[in-house]
Design a protein around this motif. Structure first.
Motif, short mmCIF file in Angstrom:
data_model
loop_
_atom_site.label_atom_id
_atom_site.label_comp_id
_atom_site.label_asym_id
_atom_site.label_seq_id
_atom_site.Cartn_x
_atom_site.Cartn_y
_atom_site.Cartn_z
N THR A 14 50.45 2.12 -37.62
CA THR A 14 50.36 3.93 -38.94
C THR A 14 48.87 4.42 -38.19
O THR A 14 48.32 3.73 -37.36
CB THR A 14 49.45 2.82 -40.48
N PRO A 15 49.26 5.50 -37.67
CA PRO A 15 48.29 6.33 -37.33
C PRO A 15 47.04 6.69 -37.55
O PRO A 15 46.74 7.87 -37.80
CB PRO A 15 49.04 7.61 -36.61
N VAL A 16 46.45 5.66 -38.08
CA VAL A 16 45.44 5.69 -38.88
C VAL A 16 44.45 4.80 -38.35
O VAL A 16 44.62 3.54 -38.48
CB VAL A 16 45.01 5.69 -40.76
N ARG A 17 42.81 5.08 -38.34
CA ARG A 17 41.92 4.41 -37.63
C ARG A 17 40.39 4.68 -38.50
O ARG A 17 40.41 5.42 -39.09
CB ARG A 17 41.46 3.70 -36.37
N VAL A 18 39.49 3.65 -38.95
CA VAL A 18 38.49 4.31 -39.70
C VAL A 18 37.44 3.10 -38.29
O VAL A 18 37.50 1.95 -37.67
CB VAL A 18 38.56 2.97 -40.34
N VAL A 19 37.03 3.83 -37.85
CA VAL A 19 34.91 3.53 -37.38
C VAL A 19 34.52 3.64 -37.98
O VAL A 19 33.48 4.30 -39.20
CB VAL A 19 34.55 5.18 -36.07
N ASP A 20 33.49 1.96 -37.92
CA ASP A 20 33.33 1.65 -38.91
C ASP A 20 31.20 1.72 -38.89
O ASP A 20 31.77 0.57 -37.29
CB ASP A 20 33.79 0.23 -39.88
N ILE A 21 31.09 1.71 -39.06
CA ILE A 21 29.65 1.65 -39.04
C ILE A 21 29.34 0.36 -39.52
O ILE A 21 28.77 0.93 -41.18
CB ILE A 21 28.45 3.39 -39.28
N ASP A 22 29.04 -0.56 -39.35
CA ASP A 22 28.87 -2.08 -39.80
C ASP A 22 27.60 -2.50 -39.36
O ASP A 22 26.15 -1.33 -39.26
CB ASP A 22 30.19 -3.01 -40.10
N GLU A 23 27.23 -3.36 -40.66
CA GLU A 23 26.04 -4.37 -40.23
C GLU A 23 25.97 -4.40 -38.66
O GLU A 23 24.72 -3.65 -38.53
CB GLU A 23 26.21 -5.36 -40.89
N GLU A 24 26.86 -4.87 -38.16
CA GLU A 24 26.14 -5.02 -36.83
C GLU A 24 26.10 -3.59 -35.79
O GLU A 24 25.26 -4.10 -35.32
CB GLU A 24 27.60 -5.98 -35.69
N SER A 25 26.91 -2.71 -36.11
CA SER A 25 26.78 -1.41 -35.43
C SER A 25 25.02 -0.88 -35.69
O SER A 25 24.69 -0.70 -34.94
CB SER A 25 27.56 -0.31 -35.68
N LEU A 26 25.55 -1.56 -37.16
CA LEU A 26 23.36 -0.97 -37.69
C LEU A 26 22.15 -1.46 -36.98
O LEU A 26 21.04 -0.53 -35.86
CB LEU A 26 22.90 -1.07 -38.95
N ALA A 27 22.57 -2.94 -36.12
CA ALA A 27 22.08 -3.45 -35.46
C ALA A 27 21.74 -3.70 -34.09
O ALA A 27 20.46 -3.71 -33.47
CB ALA A 27 22.17 -5.27 -35.68
N ARG A 28 22.84 -3.16 -33.38
CA ARG A 28 22.77 -2.66 -31.99
C ARG A 28 22.14 -0.88 -31.86
O ARG A 28 21.46 -1.00 -31.04
CB ARG A 28 24.13 -2.15 -31.42
N ILE A 29 22.50 -0.44 -32.86
CA ILE A 29 22.19 1.42 -32.67
C ILE A 29 21.36 1.36 -33.47
O ILE A 29 20.39 2.48 -32.44
CB ILE A 29 23.32 2.18 -33.21
N GLY A 30 20.51 0.75 -34.68
CA GLY A 30 19.63 1.40 -34.87
C GLY A 30 19.98 1.75 -36.55
O GLY A 30 20.88 2.16 -36.96
N GLN A 31 18.42 1.61 -36.77
CA GLN A 31 19.03 2.03 -38.69
C GLN A 31 19.43 2.86 -39.25
O GLN A 31 19.31 4.35 -38.55
CB GLN A 31 17.53 1.37 -39.44
N TRP A 32 20.11 3.12 -40.06
CA TRP A 32 20.71 4.45 -40.84
C TRP A 32 19.62 5.28 -41.23
O TRP A 32 19.02 4.77 -42.38
CB TRP A 32 21.69 4.65 -41.23
N PRO A 33 19.32 7.02 -41.27
CA PRO A 33 20.67 7.66 -40.61
C PRO A 33 20.30 8.05 -38.91
O PRO A 33 19.26 8.40 -38.33
CB PRO A 33 20.62 9.39 -40.71
N TRP A 34 21.82 7.44 -37.86
CA TRP A 34 21.60 8.08 -37.05
C TRP A 34 21.01 9.53 -36.17
O TRP A 34 21.80 10.19 -36.91
CB TRP A 34 22.36 7.41 -36.28
#
Length: 741
Positions: A69-89
Motif C-alpha cells: 500500500t503506497p502509504v508510509r508514516v515518518v514517525d517522530i518517536d521516542e528514539e528520534s527525540l533521543a537522537r535528534i533532540g527535544q521537540w520542537p525541532w
C-alpha cells in the motif's frame, strides 16, 4: 337444509384463528415499537451500544494490511527525540527531512504538524529576546549577512516538494482558510451537511501556506467515548469547505485539481426531496462512499511496523529511499511527550498521524465501511418485521419449536449484521432487531400460548381425515382459506404423458408397473417443483402441473418452459436408471410428450362440502390437455400454444401447424419447443428456422415448390426430430398438388 358439521366447525375455528392472529400482533408490537423508537431516536446509550458492536466487528476482522500500500508514516518517536533532540525541532531540521523525502521521490509529504508560530530557534527570533550587547551586535550582523530565517528555509523546501501542511478548524474565530483546490458538488448543497460547523481556523505561517501544494484540516471527529471511528473528508469553516489532511494528501498524490461531492437528490442518488446528506466524494480516480455528514468510517488494520519509518532514519544514512518512492508519506509523532495520541476501535493508544494514514489506506485499498444514511430507517423496519415474524412463529409453531425458531431468527439477524459488514462493509445494528424478535416472541407466547395450541389441535383434529398434512399446515397459517371456491388468475398449465407406456405395461406385472411409474414420476415431479410449479395430479402415466399459484410467479411461462426442457433432457438418465430384465423382450424406448398453454383459469379449493382439493379448472386447462396428445401425432416431445410463444418469445420455437382444438372456435397455432434462448440465438437454429418457415409458408400457400422446400428441410441434420412434421406437410402438399392438377 342442515349445514355440514365439519364446515360449521371450520368457520368457528376460522373466527378463533383470526382472533389469535390479531391478539398475537397486538402483543408483539409493543416491544418491537419500543425497540424501533430507540433505534430512530438513537439516544447516547443506544449509540454507544452500536459503536461497541461495530468496534467488535472491526477487531474480529480488521482490514487486511498490504505492505505494498503506497502509504508510509515518518514517525517522530521516542528514539528520534533521543537522537535528534527535544521537540520542537528547528525548522531547518524539518526542511532537511522534507527535502530527503522529496529527493527520494515521495508522491506527497503530508505534515501532521501545526506550524502556526515562528521557529523560536531561528536566529531572528533569538535576537528579539536578547538585550543589547556586543554579542547581540555580532549575531545581528551575521543575521543580516545570512538574511534567511529557519521558516523561510523550510518554506523554500516546501515550495520545491509536493507538500501538504495542516490547519486546525476552530469554533472561536480565526483566519479564513486558503483555497488551493477546485470544488464541485451535485445534488443538495454539501456544506449544509458538514458537522460540526467551525467559524475559523488556525493557519500555518503565511510563507508555508503560499509555498505548500495543499492545505488540509488536522481535525478528527471522536465520539463521546473519545474513540476515533470516523475521519472527516471535509470540514466546514465559515462558508468554505476545506478538505482534511488525508484527502488533500491523496489529491496531491494523484495530481488532481478538483473534488466532486455528491449529495442527496443528485443523479443516481434520488432521495425524493428529502435532504438526507452527503453520499460520496470523488478525489481524483477515487470515489469514496461517505456517511451523511461527509465522514468516512475508517476500516482500521491496526498497528503495522511496515507502515512506519522512524524520523531519525530519514535524517541519517540509514534511510532507504525506496521506502518513500511514489508513496504518500505522513510526518507525525508517536512520542508520548508530544500528546498526539488517539484511541481507535483496534488500538487503545494510536498516534494521530496513523489515523490520517489509515484513512488514506482505507480509500486506496478499496475498503468499504459505511453506515448508510438509510440505516436507522431500515433497522426500524427490520425490528418491526422481526417482531411480527416472531409473532407468526409463536402462533404457527409449538412453544418448544417456536422458541428454537425465535432464537434462530435472533441469531440470523445478528449474523446478517455480521455478513453485511464482512462482505459488503455495511454497518447495521446487531442488537435491537434480535432483541425485538426475542421480546416479541416472549410477549406473544405468554399471552396466547394456551389458546394458540388449542386452536391448532382442533383444526388438525377436524381436518386430519379429509386433507393432506401440507394443506392442514396452510390452513393453520391462513384460516381464510377455509372456504370452497377459488379465484381467476393467469396460469401456465402443463400436461405430460409417458410414450409407449401401454406397450411397456402390458409386458410387466402390476407391481413392476407401479415401480416404473414411480421411477419416472419422481424425477419429473422434482423438476416441476424446483421450477416453482405446483403438481395438480397424476393421471395414470400422465402428470398435470401448473405455475403462478398458489404463489405469484411473474416468470411462470418461462419457468414452465425451462421445466419442460429439463424433463426432456432428464429422460436418458431416467431410462438408464430403470432396471433391466433380460427375461423380458427389449422394451420400447422411453419417451415423453409435453403440452403447454397459458391463460386465465380458476384456481382454489375445488370440490364439495365433504371434500375439496387445491386444483384448477377452465378453458386454459382443457386446451393444454388437448395440446399434449399432438406430440405423438407430430413426433415432437414438446408442443406449446401461440400464447406461450407470445409470452416468452426468446425461446427456440418452430411453428408446425394450425389445429382445431375440441371445444374452441377457430384454429390454434402450435409450435415445437426446440430449446432455450441460447439455442434460439445460435446460427444453426436461425438457419433451420428460416428454412422451416419458408417451407411452411409454401405449404400453406400451395406453392409449386412446396415439396422441394420440404425436401430441403428433411435433408438438414438439425431437422431430424421434425421428420414426422414434414411427413404431414408432404402428404398435405401432395394432395394439394394433385387436386390442383
Amino acid at each position: 337444509m342442515s349445514q355440514n358439521p365439519v364446515v360449521s366447525s371450520v368457520r368457528r375455528r376460522t373466527r378463533s384463528s383470526l382472533w389469535n392472529w390479531a391478539a398475537a400482533i397486538v402483543w408483539a408490537l409493543p416491544p418491537a415499537v419500543l425497540c424501533a423508537a430507540l433505534i430512530l431516536a438513537e439516544p447516547t446509550p443506544v449509540r454507544a451500544i452500536k459503536n461497541l458492536i461495530f468496534d467488535s466487528f472491526v477487531t474480529w476482522k480488521p482490514r487486511a494490511y498490504d505492505p505494498q500500500t503506497p502509504v508510509r508514516v515518518v514517525d517522530i518517536d521516542e528514539e528520534s527525540l533521543a537522537r535528534i533532540g527535544q521537540w520542537p525541532w528547528p525548522r531547518t531540521t524539518l526542511a532537511r527531512l522534507v527535502k530527503t523525502l522529496g529527493d527520494a521521490g515521495a508522491a506527497v509529504v503530508a505534515l501532521d504538524i501545526l506550524l502556526s508560530e515562528p521557529d523560536r530557534t531561528s536566529l531572528e527570533q533569538v535576537l528579539a529576546t536578547m538585550p543589547p550587547s556586543p554579542v547581540r551586535d555580532e549575531l545581528e550582523k551575521s543575521w543580516r549577512e545570512k538574511g534567511v530565517s529557519n521558516d523561510a528555509a523550510l518554506a523554500d523546501i516546501v515550495g520545491q516538494t509536493p507538500v501538504v501542511i495542516g490547519l486546525v478548524a476552530t469554533s472561536e474565530g480565526g483566519a479564513a482558510p486558503p483555497m488551493k483546490y477546485g470544488l464541485a458538488w451535485a445534488g443538495d448543497p454539501a456544506i449544509d451537511f458538514l458537522r460540526p460547523p467551525f467559524s475559523g481556523s488556525t493557519l500555518p505561517l503565511t510563507p508555508l501556506v503560499e509555498a505548500a501544494a495543499g492545505v488540509g484540516a488536522l481535525n478528527f471527529l471522536p465520539d463521546r467515548d473519545t474513540i476515533v471511528r470516523r475521519a472527516p473528508t471535509f470540514v466546514r469553516i465559515g462558508d468554505k469547505i476545506v478538505p482534511s489532511l488525508s484527502m488533500e494528501a491523496l489529491r496531491i498524490a494523484q495530481q488532481a485539481s478538483t473534488y466532486v461531492i455528491k449529495s442527496s437528490n443528485a443523479n443516481s442518488a434520488e432521495a425524493f426531496g428529502a435532504h438526507t446528506g452527503i453520499v460520496s466524494a470523488r478525489n481524483g480516480d477515487a470515489i469514496i462512499d461517505t456517511e451523511s455528514d461527509g465522514s468516512i468510517r475508517i476500516y482500521y488494520s491496526g498497528y503495522q511496523a511496515a507502515r512506519r519509518i522512524p524520523a531519525w532514519k530519514v535524517l541519517t544514512s540509514e534511510f532507504n529511499p525506496e521506502d518513500a518512492r511514489n508513496r504518500i508519506v505522513f510526518v507525525g509523532a508517536s512520542a508520548a511527550a508530544l500528546s498526539d495520541v488517539r484511541a481507535t476501535p483496534i488500538d487503545a493508544i494510536a498516534p494521530g498521524v496513523e489515523v490520517h494514514a489509515e484513512a488514506v489506506e482505507h480509500i486506496v485499498s478499496g475498503a468499504h465501511l459505511v453506515r448508510p444514511d438509510y440505516a436507522r430507517g431500515a433497522e426500524a423496519v427490520a425490528i418491526i418485521a422481526a417482531g411480527l415474524l416472531a409473532a407468526i412463529i409463536s402462533i404457527a409453531f409449538s412453544a418448544t419449536v417456536g422458541a428454537a425458531l425465535a432464537m434462530l431468527l435472533a441469531i440470523a439477524l445478528a449474523l446478517g449484521s455480521w455478513f453485511l459488514f464482512s462482505h459488503n462493509g455495511l454497518l447495521f445494528d446487531a442488537v435491537f432487531p434480535p432483541l425485538s424478535a426475542l421480546a416479541s416472541f416472549a410477549s406473544v407466547t405468554i399471552a396466547s400460548y394456551r389458546r394458540s395450541e388449542q386452536d391448532k389441535a382442533q383444526i388438525r383434529s377436524a381436518f386430519g381425515r379429509y386433507v393432506s398434512p401440507a394443506v392442514i399446515e396452510r390452513l393453520i397459517a391462513d384460516p381464510s382459506q377455509l372456504q370452497l371456491g377459488g379465484e381467476m388468475r393467469d396460469l401456465t398449465v402443463m400436461f405430460s404423458d409417458i410414450r409407449n407406456f401401454t406397450s411397456r405395461s402390458e409386458r410387466l406385472p402390476a407391481t413392476e408397473v407401479v415401480r416404473f411409474l414411480n421411477a419416472v414420476h419422481t424425477p419429473m415431479s422434482d423438476i416441476v417443483m424446483r421450477s416453482g410449479g405446483t403438481l395438480d395430479k397424476y393421471i395414470g402415466d400422465g402428470m398435470m402441473a401448473f405455475w403462478n399459484a398458489p404463489l405469484d410467479d411473474p416468470d411462470h411461462v418461462r419457468n414452465a418452459l425451462r421445466a419442460a426442457l429439463a424433463m426432456i433432457e432428464a429422460l436418458p438418465s431416467i431410462a438408464g436408471s430403470l432396471p433391466a430384465d433380460e427375461s423380458q423382450p427389449p422394451q420400447p424406448p422411453l419417451g415423453l410428450g409435453v403440452g403447454l398453454h397459458t391463460g386465465p383459469a380458476c384456481v382454489g379449493n375445488l370440490g364439495s362440502t365433504h371434500r375439496f382439493n387445491y386444483s384448477i379448472v377452465g378453458d386454459t386447462v382443457n386446451s393444454a390437455a388437448r395440446i399434449e396428445p399432438l406430440c405423438k401425432d407430430y413426433g415432437t416431445p414438446v408442443i406449446v400454444s401461440e400464447a406461450i410463444v407470445e409470452a416468452a418469445p426468446e425461446f427456440a420455437y418452430l411453428e408446425i401447424d394450425e389445429v382445431a382444438l375440441r371445444g374452441r372456435q377457430g384454429l390454434t397455432r402450435i409450435f415445437a419447443l426446440q430449446g432455450d434462448a441460447k439455442r434460439a440465438a445460435s446460427e444453426e437454429f436461425q438457419a433451420l428456422k428460416r428454412q422451416h418457415d419458408e417451407a411452411l409458408a409454401a405449404v400453406r400457400s400451395n406453392a409449386t415448390d412446396a415439396l422441394a422446400r420440404i425436401a430441403e428441410c428433411e435433408t438438414s441434420p438439425a431437422a431430424r426430430p421434425l421428420l414426422k412434421v414434414y411427413g404431414k406437410w408432404r402428404a398435405r402438399s401432395g394432395a394439394s398438388v394433385v387436386s390442383d392438377a
